[in-house]
Write an enzyme that holds these catalytic residues in place. Sequence first.
Site, PDB file in Angstrom:
ATOM      1  N   CYS A 145      -0.475  -1.032 -23.186  1.00 37.37           N
ATOM      2  CA  CYS A 145      -1.783  -1.646 -23.975  1.00 37.37           C
ATOM      3  C   CYS A 145      -2.757  -2.220 -22.951  1.00 37.37           C
ATOM      4  O   CYS A 145      -2.857  -3.268 -22.675  1.00 37.37           O
ATOM      5  CB  CYS A 145      -1.142  -2.591 -24.913  1.00 37.37           C
ATOM      6  N   TYR A 169       4.380   5.565  -3.180  1.00 40.32           N
ATOM      7  CA  TYR A 169       3.658   4.617  -3.899  1.00 40.32           C
ATOM      8  C   TYR A 169       3.732   4.809  -5.502  1.00 40.32           C
ATOM      9  O   TYR A 169       2.887   4.737  -6.196  1.00 40.32           O
ATOM     10  CB  TYR A 169       2.322   4.269  -3.487  1.00 40.32           C
ATOM     11  N   ARG A 218      -1.054   4.280  -9.431  1.00 40.33           N
ATOM     12  CA  ARG A 218      -2.232   4.843  -8.254  1.00 40.33           C
ATOM     13  C   ARG A 218      -3.597   5.109  -9.145  1.00 40.33           C
ATOM     14  O   ARG A 218      -4.431   4.702  -8.564  1.00 40.33           O
ATOM     15  CB  ARG A 218      -1.778   5.669  -7.632  1.00 40.33           C
ATOM     16  N   GLY A 235      -1.157   6.599   7.676  1.00 37.76           N
ATOM     17  CA  GLY A 235      -2.213   6.971   7.112  1.00 37.76           C
ATOM     18  C   GLY A 235      -2.609   8.147   6.801  1.00 37.76           C
ATOM     19  O   GLY A 235      -3.838   8.459   6.577  1.00 37.76           O
ATOM     20  N   TYR A 262      -6.041   2.618  -7.808  1.00 40.85           N
ATOM     21  CA  TYR A 262      -6.819   3.351  -6.711  1.00 40.85           C
ATOM     22  C   TYR A 262      -7.875   4.337  -7.154  1.00 40.85           C
ATOM     23  O   TYR A 262      -8.536   4.961  -6.290  1.00 40.85           O
ATOM     24  CB  TYR A 262      -6.262   3.719  -5.582  1.00 40.85           C
ATOM     25  N   PRO A 270       4.121   6.865   9.335  1.00 45.10           N
ATOM     26  CA  PRO A 270       3.751   7.489   8.189  1.00 45.10           C
ATOM     27  C   PRO A 270       4.579   7.221   6.997  1.00 45.10           C
ATOM     28  O   PRO A 270       5.775   6.982   6.973  1.00 45.10           O
ATOM     29  CB  PRO A 270       4.051   8.922   8.332  1.00 45.10           C
ATOM     30  N   GLY A 271       3.933   6.963   5.840  1.00 44.82           N
ATOM     31  CA  GLY A 271       4.598   6.866   4.568  1.00 44.82           C
ATOM     32  C   GLY A 271       4.238   7.979   3.653  1.00 44.82           C
ATOM     33  O   GLY A 271       5.097   8.963   3.347  1.00 44.82           O
TER      34      GLY A 271
END
Length: 407
Positions: free
Chosen positions: A334, A362, A304, A224, A308, A266-267
């Site tokens: 579309c 991501y 994303r 995170g 988000y 961690p990513g």
Amino acid sequence: MQHPSHLQGISLVSLAEEFGTPLYIYDGEKIFNQVKSLQNAFSAAPLKIKYATKALSNISVLKLIKKAGAGVDAVSIEEVRLGLMAGFIADEIMYTPSGVSFDEILQAVDLGVMVNLDSIPLMVRFGETFGGKVPACIRINPHIMAGGNYKISVGHKESKFGISIEQLPQILKVVKTYNLSIVGLHIHTGSDILDAEVFLKGGNVLFEAALQFPDLKFLDFGGGFKVAYKPGDIATDIQVVGQAVGEAFQAFCEKYGRQLELWLEPGKYLVSESGYLVVKTTVVKETPTVTFVGVDSGLNHLIRPMMYDAYHDVYNVSNPGGPIKEYTIVGYICETDTIASKRQLPEIHEDDFLVIKNAGAYGYSMSSNYNSRIRPAEVLIWEGKAHLIRRREEFEDLVRHQIEVDF
Ligand SMILES: *Cc1c(COP(=O)(O)O)cnc(C)c1O
């Protein structure tokens, strides 16, 4: 913010021309350095990094992560398999599923991977099946609201993840009933967390619970860490977090009476900034109020911004010195498919290459074939050389598993 035209001496435009667009490009050196910076920041404690595979799961990226000295965290049995394919031994893989079938748990145990138990029913079933023979970890929900957006906050009271810290008595009862071998406790509170405070708060929940588990080997603080997306964005000061959490951890170990390992997952922190999505302009369309720039990609390749409300910096690598104008960059899907809204950019023409930053985490891993579009190729740059690590899909890939009915 820097807007590189080259990565490790290789021009982004030349890569786009060679491999076509849209194209995901990853700077391997950046990934490697991020692993190293985390290792340095947490050097006060015996650290193990378990890279969150779901952020970017290409096998060559996983191999690079391994080379840098980290392990992996997997959230599906398929990610476990990818980790094994990339050369990680089972011991270096943590399996942190959320509400998966027990069959997947059995497969993971069969593969020798540590399972992170995220519900009391799962603990019970695990206990009924293995008793205390298979060491496991427990995912605690610490009831902390953290993260950049509700959708990516996963450690609060109403979140589906983990077992509520308020249910600690039940957890302990199940552990006792089945004589479970609990070697780790885990929290992961969300994504885009800025402060050491949040990690310390989470740590305190872990520390307090940990005193009830005498056989621990590690405490896992999850992932995170926030990275900068916007110009002026503040990123997690990893040095500050590392020192604060590392010291608190060491103090806890003294109290616990034994040195434990500190795990992180961690990513985004490891791969976000390494990634660049290069797209090509298809149309510049002026309306009475907005100048839209259409590109040959969209939310099918980078979801994303739409999912988000994420901000991704975009720059025009084909015309960096042009006069500044305001543009809204939109994808070809579309649906409303805005990549970047009302940005000041050097003049854009048709067929220019635009670069979308922070596309490592991501990005590809959340891509789809929506609108019956194929997915881009991926290129990894390592030691000044560009490696194609995934071919662009073809039409054939869209129909491969379809079975036609004859009417
Ligand atoms: C997604 C995830 C992470 C990584 O989160 P980032 O925000 O990318 O660092 C870590 N641990 C678990 C269990 C996750 O699901």
